[in-house]
Write a protein that holds these residues in place. Sequence first.
Motif, PDB file in Angstrom:
ATOM      1  N   MET A   1      31.081 -27.393  19.309  1.00  0.00           N
ATOM      2  CA  MET A   1      29.968 -27.600  18.419  1.00  0.00           C
ATOM      3  C   MET A   1      30.049 -28.966  17.736  1.00  0.00           C
ATOM      4  O   MET A   1      29.048 -29.631  17.588  1.00  0.00           O
ATOM      5  CB  MET A   1      29.961 -26.461  17.400  1.00  0.00           C
ATOM      6  CG  MET A   1      28.678 -26.316  16.693  1.00  0.00           C
ATOM      7  SD  MET A   1      27.394 -25.865  17.843  1.00  0.00           S
ATOM      8  CE  MET A   1      26.252 -25.159  16.780  1.00  0.00           C
ATOM      9  N   ASN A   2      31.258 -29.346  17.349  1.00  0.00           N
ATOM     10  CA  ASN A   2      31.434 -30.636  16.694  1.00  0.00           C
ATOM     11  C   ASN A   2      31.146 -31.795  17.640  1.00  0.00           C
ATOM     12  O   ASN A   2      30.670 -32.841  17.211  1.00  0.00           O
ATOM     13  CB  ASN A   2      32.854 -30.763  16.143  1.00  0.00           C
ATOM     14  CG  ASN A   2      33.061 -29.874  14.938  1.00  0.00           C
ATOM     15  OD1 ASN A   2      32.100 -29.514  14.268  1.00  0.00           O
ATOM     16  ND2 ASN A   2      34.307 -29.519  14.671  1.00  0.00           N
ATOM     17  N   VAL A   3      31.439 -31.613  18.911  1.00  0.00           N
ATOM     18  CA  VAL A   3      31.192 -32.662  19.894  1.00  0.00           C
ATOM     19  C   VAL A   3      29.690 -32.884  20.051  1.00  0.00           C
ATOM     20  O   VAL A   3      29.219 -34.021  20.141  1.00  0.00           O
ATOM     21  CB  VAL A   3      31.861 -32.308  21.233  1.00  0.00           C
ATOM     22  CG1 VAL A   3      31.503 -33.327  22.298  1.00  0.00           C
ATOM     23  CG2 VAL A   3      33.358 -32.185  21.071  1.00  0.00           C
ATOM     24  N   LYS A   4      28.921 -31.813  20.028  1.00  0.00           N
ATOM     25  CA  LYS A   4      27.465 -31.940  20.130  1.00  0.00           C
ATOM     26  C   LYS A   4      26.895 -32.685  18.918  1.00  0.00           C
ATOM     27  O   LYS A   4      26.031 -33.535  19.057  1.00  0.00           O
ATOM     28  CB  LYS A   4      26.816 -30.558  20.245  1.00  0.00           C
ATOM     29  CG  LYS A   4      27.013 -29.885  21.565  1.00  0.00           C
ATOM     30  CD  LYS A   4      26.280 -28.559  21.574  1.00  0.00           C
ATOM     31  CE  LYS A   4      26.520 -27.814  22.865  1.00  0.00           C
ATOM     32  NZ  LYS A   4      25.826 -26.527  22.880  1.00  0.00           N
ATOM     33  N   ASN A   5      27.412 -32.334  17.759  1.00  0.00           N
ATOM     34  CA  ASN A   5      26.944 -33.020  16.537  1.00  0.00           C
ATOM     35  C   ASN A   5      27.323 -34.501  16.564  1.00  0.00           C
ATOM     36  O   ASN A   5      26.550 -35.357  16.126  1.00  0.00           O
ATOM     37  CB  ASN A   5      27.533 -32.360  15.302  1.00  0.00           C
ATOM     38  CG  ASN A   5      26.942 -30.990  15.045  1.00  0.00           C
ATOM     39  OD1 ASN A   5      25.864 -30.677  15.553  1.00  0.00           O
ATOM     40  ND2 ASN A   5      27.646 -30.174  14.284  1.00  0.00           N
ATOM     41  N   LEU A   6      28.506 -34.798  17.077  1.00  0.00           N
ATOM     42  CA  LEU A   6      28.951 -36.185  17.166  1.00  0.00           C
ATOM     43  C   LEU A   6      28.066 -36.982  18.115  1.00  0.00           C
ATOM     44  O   LEU A   6      27.637 -38.095  17.785  1.00  0.00           O
ATOM     45  CB  LEU A   6      30.409 -36.241  17.619  1.00  0.00           C
ATOM     46  CG  LEU A   6      31.020 -37.625  17.739  1.00  0.00           C
ATOM     47  CD1 LEU A   6      31.086 -38.291  16.370  1.00  0.00           C
ATOM     48  CD2 LEU A   6      32.398 -37.551  18.364  1.00  0.00           C
ATOM     49  N   PHE A   7      27.764 -36.397  19.285  1.00  0.00           N
ATOM     50  CA  PHE A   7      26.881 -37.090  20.222  1.00  0.00           C
ATOM     51  C   PHE A   7      25.473 -37.255  19.651  1.00  0.00           C
ATOM     52  O   PHE A   7      24.831 -38.292  19.844  1.00  0.00           O
ATOM     53  CB  PHE A   7      26.821 -36.343  21.569  1.00  0.00           C
ATOM     54  CG  PHE A   7      28.018 -36.581  22.428  1.00  0.00           C
ATOM     55  CD1 PHE A   7      28.421 -37.856  22.750  1.00  0.00           C
ATOM     56  CD2 PHE A   7      28.757 -35.518  22.927  1.00  0.00           C
ATOM     57  CE1 PHE A   7      29.527 -38.090  23.547  1.00  0.00           C
ATOM     58  CE2 PHE A   7      29.868 -35.726  23.717  1.00  0.00           C
ATOM     59  CZ  PHE A   7      30.259 -37.017  24.028  1.00  0.00           C
TER      60      PHE A   7
END
Length: 100
Positions: free
Chosen positions: A1-7
């Motif tokens: 989930m954090n990776v999606k927010n980062l992208f």
Amino acid sequence: MNVKNLFAAVAVFAAAGSAFAQQAEFVAPDAGFRSTLTRAEVRQDLAQAASQGAIAQRQHDGQDTVYAAGSRSRQEVRAESIQSAQSRRAGNVNDLYFSA
């Protein structure tokens, strides 16, 4: 989930950064100007206009530099300042601000 927010954040910042893009090359406003007079001719015209009073010699900013001529010599002024400094050291500090 954090990776999606980062992208998503990176994509938003990249889009916002491109909105502030500037022209890569600076083009001077007078780039195409070609003078028909030489520098000497321009200076001659300027001197002629100045002698006829057709141009302002300088802009007045209200700060005229006028120096008053003193009547005392440098030695007299220095002697007075030394005497004043010595008398201030000897007395009470309140003497500087309050007179009896």
